[in-house]
Design an enzyme around this catalytic site. Structure first.
Site, PDB file in Angstrom:
ATOM      1  N   CYS A 221     131.986  -7.897  33.344  1.00  0.00           N
ATOM      2  CA  CYS A 221     132.522  -8.283  34.501  1.00  0.00           C
ATOM      3  C   CYS A 221     133.753  -8.694  34.035  1.00  0.00           C
ATOM      4  CB  CYS A 221     132.280  -8.851  34.813  1.00  0.00           C
ATOM      5  SG  CYS A 221     130.948  -8.150  36.017  1.00  0.00           S
ATOM      6  N   CYS A 236     135.449 -14.797  38.219  1.00  0.00           N
ATOM      7  CA  CYS A 236     135.673 -13.162  40.272  1.00  0.00           C
ATOM      8  C   CYS A 236     135.916 -13.889  40.960  1.00  0.00           C
ATOM      9  CB  CYS A 236     134.568 -12.741  39.279  1.00  0.00           C
ATOM     10  SG  CYS A 236     134.364 -11.118  41.045  1.00  0.00           S
ATOM     11  N   ASP A 237     136.115 -13.248  41.680  1.00  0.00           N
ATOM     12  CA  ASP A 237     137.072 -13.640  43.390  1.00  0.00           C
ATOM     13  C   ASP A 237     135.697 -13.513  43.442  1.00  0.00           C
ATOM     14  OD1 ASP A 237     137.524 -11.051  42.930  1.00  0.00           O
ATOM     15  OD2 ASP A 237     138.122 -10.762  45.227  1.00  0.00           O
ATOM     16  N   CYS A 280     119.032   6.552  36.070  1.00  0.00           N
ATOM     17  CA  CYS A 280     119.848   7.045  36.689  1.00  0.00           C
ATOM     18  C   CYS A 280     121.078   8.346  36.462  1.00  0.00           C
ATOM     19  CB  CYS A 280     120.661   6.314  37.857  1.00  0.00           C
ATOM     20  SG  CYS A 280     121.358   7.228  39.286  1.00  0.00           S
ATOM     21  N   CYS A 286     128.701   4.674  38.137  1.00  0.00           N
ATOM     22  CA  CYS A 286     128.737   3.360  38.971  1.00  0.00           C
ATOM     23  C   CYS A 286     128.466   1.840  38.687  1.00  0.00           C
ATOM     24  CB  CYS A 286     126.990   3.983  39.941  1.00  0.00           C
ATOM     25  SG  CYS A 286     126.393   2.020  40.598  1.00  0.00           S
ATOM     26  N   CYS A 290     129.382  -3.461  41.806  1.00  0.00           N
ATOM     27  CA  CYS A 290     128.951  -4.942  41.551  1.00  0.00           C
ATOM     28  C   CYS A 290     128.389  -5.461  42.002  1.00  0.00           C
ATOM     29  CB  CYS A 290     130.549  -5.060  43.070  1.00  0.00           C
ATOM     30  SG  CYS A 290     131.093  -7.054  42.671  1.00  0.00           S
ATOM     31  N   CYS A 306     122.848   0.261  46.829  1.00  0.00           N
ATOM     32  CA  CYS A 306     122.188   2.355  45.643  1.00  0.00           C
ATOM     33  C   CYS A 306     122.472   3.150  46.962  1.00  0.00           C
ATOM     34  CB  CYS A 306     120.967   1.667  45.546  1.00  0.00           C
ATOM     35  SG  CYS A 306     120.886   3.106  44.035  1.00  0.00           S
TER      36      CYS A 306
END
Length: 365
Positions: A221, A236-237, A280, A286, A290, A306
């Site tokens: 991130c 991060c916003d 997965c 993916c 987030c 998901c």
């Protein structure tokens, strides 16, 4: 942000001498700062950049204050303008209303868009997918095309209440997947070379080059810094909260912020996924979604949407792989043509791809 703090931020950032230095101006509503603020932005960038240094600016706006002067400035200074439009007026005005009345903002947003187009400013459209428009994917997609938008970004509305349940405004997880499937089906018919959808571009970038152009799909991130008007720096916003404050741009250097243990641990949490994620088949695409979409901020929780992601990837992955193969073939052909100086090969000449067939029967078909 004060002029002094703006200069400090600009000077320290440009001193890194990155291959490309990107400034993203958001808010609230950044146009409330007025044109003089952004003229100062450009002056400071010129003052503190090295000769030939690449500097880019992007502005995210609701469009309601964009007039001719704004549009001419944004076009003339090379800003990329993102304008938020959730669909036709009946859809857009459900959520995007003026704070002091029940009136929607669609009329003003479209007026702003017309000014941008008139000035030939570069723009894209950001659409929030929420309970308000989740059942109208084709209406939204067709509308954006009809207003001349060739660059689309669809953002999921995921908001939790105090108990960790999705708020009523949020997109339904299944409907998020169905929305994306419907948009993809329409896009795949004839728009793959005409309309850029940021999510689709991200997926193709991963399949073709193993490069991620969107932080939400990355395995870490640490993609940018958020700098607030008081100089506070955050990773991060979606995480502008006291526990994530990395420092202060007035007193800290960017390298110190990059090396911050808090920043490193924040980035690493993206990989602390639920066990179901690790098994997965779509994890590479993916990346567990987030972190803001994981209930309670728990890195080990499944994303609230998901189910929608699985619906979308199951429905589209084979066609994405086919499209990636076509693009790879086009790239190789273009490279061979350029190497051989063949910009417009005769259709009866041997195909530059090396197949031995005539161009008209091969890549020129």
């Amino acid at each position: 942000m004060s002029p002094d703090l703006l200069e400090t931020m600009t000077r320290k950032y440009l001193a890194l001498r990155l291959p490309a230095s990107n400034f993203g101006w958001q808010g609230g509503e950044p146009t409330l700062m007025g044109l003089d603020f952004f003229k100062l932005v450009l002056e400071l960038q010129r003052r503190h950049s090295a000769p030939g240094q690449q500097v880019a600016n992007a502005l995210q706006t609701n469009g309601t204050l964009i007039d001719g002067a704004w549009a001419e400035f944004l076009a003339g200074s090379g800003f990329l303008t993102g304008i938020s439009i959730d669909g036709p007026q009946a859809v857009h005005d459900i959520s995007r209303r003026h704070a002091n009345s029940e009136a929607g903002s669609h009329v003003e947003a479209m007026r702003g868009l017309r000014e941008l187009k008139k000035a030939k400013a570069e723009f894209n459209i950001l659409s929030l997918v929420s309970a308000a428009n989740q059942d109208r994917p084709l209406e939204v997609y067709s509308y954006l095309k009809s207003i001349g938008a060739n660059y689309h970004q669809y953002i999921e509305c995921v908001e939790f209440d105090a108990s960790g349940a999705l708020k009523p405004c949020s997109v339904n997880p299944r409907k998020w997947g169905e929305f994306l499937c419907a948009v993809f089906d329409e896009w795949f018919k004839a728009d793959t070379r005409k309309v850029s959808v940021r999510l689709f571009d991200t997926i193709l970038g991963k399949l073709l080059d193993n490069v991620c152009s969107s932080c939400a799909a990355a395995s870490d991130c640490r993609s940018y810094f958020v700098i607030e008007s008081d100089g506070g720096v955050y990773p991060c916003d979606f995480h502008v909260r006291p526990e994530f404050r990395l420092g202060d741009i007035a007193s800290d250097q960017f390298q110190t912020l990059l090396d911050s243990p808090l920043y490193k641990s924040f980035g690493a949490k993206k990989r602390e996924q639920n066990g179901k994620c690790r098994s997965c088949e779509f994890l590479n695409l993916c990346a567990g979604c987030c972190p803001k979409n994981r209930p309670g901020g728990n890195p080990h929780a499944l994303s609230a949407i998901c189910e929608g992601w699985k619906i979308f990837y199951t429905h589209t992955i084979k066609r994405f792989e086919t499209l990636a193969g076509e693009i790879s073939k086009e790239r190789k052909l273009a490279a061979r043509m350029n190497a051989g100086g063949l910009h417009n090969p005769d259709r009866n000449t041997p195909c530059p791809c090396g197949s031995g067939r005539k161009f008209k029967k091969c890549c020129g078909a």
